[in-house]
Design a protein around this motif. Sequence first.
Motif, PDB file in Angstrom:
ATOM      1  N   ASP A 274       0.848  -1.190   0.000  1.00  0.00           N
ATOM      2  CA  ASP A 274       0.000   0.000   0.000  1.00  0.00           C
ATOM      3  C   ASP A 274       0.885   1.240   0.000  1.00  0.00           C
ATOM      4  N   PHE A 275       0.516   2.188  -0.865  1.00  0.00           N
ATOM      5  CA  PHE A 275       1.331   3.377  -1.080  1.00  0.00           C
ATOM      6  C   PHE A 275       0.483   4.634  -1.012  1.00  0.00           C
ATOM      7  N   ILE A 276       1.072   5.687  -0.476  1.00  0.00           N
ATOM      8  CA  ILE A 276       0.454   7.005  -0.514  1.00  0.00           C
ATOM      9  C   ILE A 276       0.958   7.704  -1.765  1.00  0.00           C
ATOM     10  N   LEU A 277       0.068   8.374  -2.468  1.00  0.00           N
ATOM     11  CA  LEU A 277       0.428   9.217  -3.598  1.00  0.00           C
ATOM     12  C   LEU A 277       0.687  10.611  -3.034  1.00  0.00           C
ATOM     13  N   ASP A 278       1.904  11.119  -3.194  1.00  0.00           N
ATOM     14  CA  ASP A 278       2.277  12.380  -2.544  1.00  0.00           C
ATOM     15  C   ASP A 278       3.003  13.290  -3.519  1.00  0.00           C
ATOM     16  N   THR A 279       2.291  14.288  -4.027  1.00  0.00           N
ATOM     17  CA  THR A 279       2.884  15.231  -4.972  1.00  0.00           C
ATOM     18  C   THR A 279       3.978  16.073  -4.319  1.00  0.00           C
ATOM     19  N   GLY A 280       3.966  16.179  -2.997  1.00  0.00           N
ATOM     20  CA  GLY A 280       4.962  16.957  -2.279  1.00  0.00           C
ATOM     21  C   GLY A 280       6.237  16.197  -1.977  1.00  0.00           C
ATOM     22  N   ALA A 281       6.233  14.893  -2.193  1.00  0.00           N
ATOM     23  CA  ALA A 281       7.435  14.086  -1.989  1.00  0.00           C
ATOM     24  C   ALA A 281       8.245  14.110  -3.276  1.00  0.00           C
TER      25      ALA A 281
ATOM     26  N   HIS B  14       3.408   0.953   3.041  1.00  0.00           N
ATOM     27  CA  HIS B  14       4.711   0.391   2.702  1.00  0.00           C
ATOM     28  C   HIS B  14       5.630   1.438   2.079  1.00  0.00           C
ATOM     29  N   GLY B  15       5.030   2.448   1.448  1.00  0.00           N
ATOM     30  CA  GLY B  15       5.857   3.438   0.771  1.00  0.00           C
ATOM     31  C   GLY B  15       5.058   4.639   0.294  1.00  0.00           C
ATOM     32  N   ILE B  16       5.784   5.541  -0.357  1.00  0.00           N
ATOM     33  CA  ILE B  16       5.220   6.783  -0.880  1.00  0.00           C
ATOM     34  C   ILE B  16       5.655   6.903  -2.338  1.00  0.00           C
ATOM     35  N   ILE B  17       4.713   7.184  -3.201  1.00  0.00           N
ATOM     36  CA  ILE B  17       5.031   7.427  -4.608  1.00  0.00           C
ATOM     37  C   ILE B  17       4.988   8.930  -4.821  1.00  0.00           C
ATOM     38  N   GLY B  18       6.124   9.477  -5.239  1.00  0.00           N
ATOM     39  CA  GLY B  18       6.294  10.921  -5.279  1.00  0.00           C
ATOM     40  C   GLY B  18       6.356  11.530  -6.662  1.00  0.00           C
ATOM     41  N   ALA B  19       6.784  12.789  -6.660  1.00  0.00           N
ATOM     42  CA  ALA B  19       6.795  13.609  -7.870  1.00  0.00           C
ATOM     43  C   ALA B  19       7.717  13.064  -8.950  1.00  0.00           C
TER      44      ALA B  19
END
Length: 144
Positions: free
Chosen positions: A37-44, A119-124
């Motif tokens: 499971d991942f967070i979508l984070d435009t700020g990362a 589990h992680g973050i998907i970034g810019a």
Amino acid sequence: MQLRKFLEAQGFNRIPLKKLATGHYLFSAKINGISGDFILDTGASTSCVGFTEGAHFLLISEESKIKASGAGATNMETMLSRKNKFTINKWGIPNMDFVLFDLSHVNEALAQVHENPIHGIIGADFLKERRAVIDYGRNCFYIR
């Protein structure tokens, strides 16, 4: 014409998002064939996986001189894992890099509002490369 029809006609894939109590958007994906499971984070600026999840995804990591910082944490040690297979539903890429670092502060914040850990973050970096379009009104994003 609807945004969805327009983007799909242009070769984009629609990925549903779940809005969490924190306001973050969550989606499921696989790294090296293993679900997470991942967070979508435009700020990362960079896509990352938690240190404790490296073994879960069979990541081969190397030392990194990069220091990570994020909401509530700065100057954190990192590792780097290169050329991993990343898939979302039937869409995928064969060579995605991830920074590994301590995501415990993120998961603690999620636990405080009774959300499951990520589990992680998907970034810019990923979003820009894949020319992502985020549809906040319909809780989804599009990539190609």
